[in-house]
Design an enzyme around this catalytic site. Structure first.
Site, PDB file in Angstrom:
ATOM      1  CG  ASP B 140      -2.035  -1.023   1.086  1.00 45.80           C
ATOM      2  OD1 ASP B 140      -2.462  -1.278  -0.051  1.00 45.80           O
ATOM      3  OD2 ASP B 140      -2.457  -1.581   2.123  1.00 45.80           O
ATOM      4  CD  GLN B 296      -3.928  -4.726  -7.151  1.00 44.22           C
ATOM      5  OE1 GLN B 296      -3.824  -3.524  -7.027  1.00 44.22           O
ATOM      6  NE2 GLN B 296      -5.048  -5.366  -6.862  1.00 44.22           N
TER       7      GLN B 296
END
Lengths: 404, 404
Positions: B140, B296
């Site tokens: 993130d 991801q």
């Protein structure tokens, strides 16, 4: 004297490599003065959207070889039989004649082979000196009379790699849930089956693989999943988007009616559907579903070198077929030996390919209908061999794009 | 005297590279006799699930470096303050003492830095000779006081590559529709923003990029999409899963109430939600949404070499910090120069990282709130640099898996 090549149907990662192979072989053999590219398939050619591929320089051509997705554009255009609508045939032939085109190469699946066969038949009937040759391409691997199709190996490699990596991702916690991966393939299970190539210590990551060729039973499915979840606190499931029930209907279609009772509309595909089945059965709420989607047909960054080389090979063979005066054929791949893997090309009647589907063999599905056999894995494994080294531009793969 | 390393929170592609870096640097500097691995983070250590990483041979260690996803297992366990529940602290310290452990390394995000800070504080209060060091990790990129986090670069590279390739896939027809890609990031837009790195002829593939840091307006969105679709017959949209409306609520939450009126339940994420908005507005029915999902954080086959190297670097720096007697710190990444890109490590107070979020800077979002600036791209670009060459086994990446 010139020739033209065009692409049709869904893209693959290596579809442009066939164009490359054809342009390169024509350069070597000096068969045609120019190789034209028809943009957006038959549809674009009928609008005279045509470029000259022979004017590409070496760098552009090499970059184009490695560019995923139909670089000449595609269409979903199906030619009617000339007895029904000769106008399109006349228009097309006129355009080809204007450009002194003596050979037309169509890269596609079984619809494109239908087009190739029809045009070849028409040319023969009208005594036209234009050859029509089909070049196979489809990630679905569902063409008959070819060992496999260019495009499939790279899709299989991406699916197997994604299975390996998401398996690792789905097993990190003490309380792991259930992971479902959804592969493409509305009619055939070739793509979903290739997930079996992902193995750890000789065991497939996937506990269960469900294919359209095997009737899907909700009861059996929930029993499979419940039992394995109790044993391992984790289940890894691979599902083909085309799963069907005992009536032959897509299970996601049945889902609509099943869920309407509760006033819910069922969105999403098979993965979401199976996820809901598992949750509704009270097995666990920790279920994740991942749809691999279009990445399966464009993830060139994870392409198979064998697939790329064979895409080039069928393009080159198409030029030679035209030079030999053949028409109405598709270049097919023959597996010469499996270990070491070796393949060659043969010509097959395009008409025999058109509108047919090669299913995943029933004898390669296990008795329970929830996994595939060693024979299937031996067939699949060589097709994902070796990596393609891509040139980069701004630190990402360098791809060649035509403005269309 | 020994040390222990454990992993916590969501996996990344390069999280094991930090373990590798630490084991390797300990081997070079001979600080500790053994590096233990705690399985499933604090939770597993409390159950004495501990292995000896120093017994790995060179091949295993190299394969582990390149293995995505928390190889030591993970947990979502948050330590209470010791004034609230000292029992866990006493139990943990007892286990560490039994194994003569003098340093504890925790690889994770801001929750893990909270744990690191609490344990370090406790050890200081009790005069215990055990050091606690945090090693950053999160796709993130939302940790404060570090230029970026290991794991982000590889996620960014996968997103950018997927954007480039799906852009090509979504533009092959004459009547192209609208393509939406959904990136992770419930609180921050770093991942979605990295899609801007995918460019063709110097122009981003994405027409619009929407981030959680910018209030999402349905009216503006539909105006953007309608206008561009009219111009180009194609729109490529990148959306962060964490998009919020003007009240700060997730737009997918608002969607539930909006759609309940019609008796539909809204399944799926932001991508599906935006797809329905576009279709309901009558712009076109040809809309596809792709959720990149867990790929991801585990697509090691598409990892950034810079990211991998930095993950190793922070692991190695953690050993040196412990050797210098530091405790209660996180190893942070400092960007020394941008071009050529160069980075180093510095120690920052773990307590300053805990429970904070680094948002995507507002000044890096354009005025319309639908794309990012050149400054942002300059920040992002070096983090995806270079490819990692993976060893293979059975023609797929070779990964090292511990049985846990």
């Amino acid at each position: 004297m010139n020739c033209i090549i065009a692409q049709s149907g869904g893209p693959t990662s290596v579809i442009n490599a066939s164009v490359y192979g054809l342009v390169k072989e024509n350069f070597n053999l000096e068969v045609f003065d120019n190789v034209y590219g028809g943009l957006n398939g038959i549809q674009g050619i009928l609008e005279k959207k045509i470029i000259n591929l022979s004017s590409m320089n070496k760098d552009e051509l090499e970059a184009f070889k490695n560019t995923p997705s139909s670089g000449l554009g595609s269409c979903r255009y199906k030619l009617k039989d000339f007895s029904e609508n000769e106008y399109e045939y006349i228009k097309l032939i006129k355009i080809l004649k204007e450009l002194d085109i003596k050979a037309f190469f169509y890269v596609g699946g079984n619809d494109s082979m239908d087009t190739t066969a029809k045009l070849s038949k028409y040319a023969k009937k009208k005594n036209l000196d234009i050859k029509f040759i089909g070049i196979p391409k489809t990630i679905d691997n569902d063409l008959v009379l070819t060992d496999h199709t260019p495009g499939f190996g790279s899709a299989a490699k991406f699916i197997a790699t994604a299975t390996l990596e998401t398996y690792l991702d789905s097993t990190v916690y003490m309380d792991n849930g259930i992971f479902i991966i959804e592969a493409m393939g509305r009619d055939t299970g070739w793509l979903a089956a290739s997930a079996a190539l992902a193995q750890i210590n000789g065991k497939p990551c996937a506990d269960f693989i469900y294919l359209p060729e095997s009737e899907f039973s909700i009861t059996d499915f929930l029993n499979d999943v419940r039992k394995t979840f109790k044993e391992k606190n984790h289940v890894y499931i691979v599902a083909s988007e085309g799963l069907r029930d005992c009536t032959g209907k897509f299970i996601t279609q049945s889902a609509y009616s099943a869920h309407d009772k509760f006033g819910h509309a069922q969105l999403g595909g098979v993965g979401e559907y199976l996820k809901n089945l598992i949750m509704d059965a009270g097995i666990t709420k920790r279920v994740k579903a991942l749809e691999l989607g279009v990445m399966q047909r464009c993830a060139m960054h994870c392409a198979s070198k064998t697939d790329l080389d064979e895409a080039i090979m069928v393009g080159a063979a198409a030029i030679r077929a035209a030079a030999e005066g053949k028409s109405g054929y598709m270049v097919s791949i023959k597996r010469e030996t499996n270990s070491p893997y070796k393949s060659s090309t043969v010509l097959v009647d395009a008409n025999e390919i058109a509108n047919k589907i090669k299913h995943f063999p029933k004898e390669w599905i296990n008795k329970k209908g929830n996994h595939i056999t060693v024979e299937a894995i031996n067939y699949l494994r060589p097709l994902i061999a070796d990596n393609v080294l891509l040139d980069t531009e701004d630190l990402l793969p360098k791809y060649k794009v035509f403005s269309r």
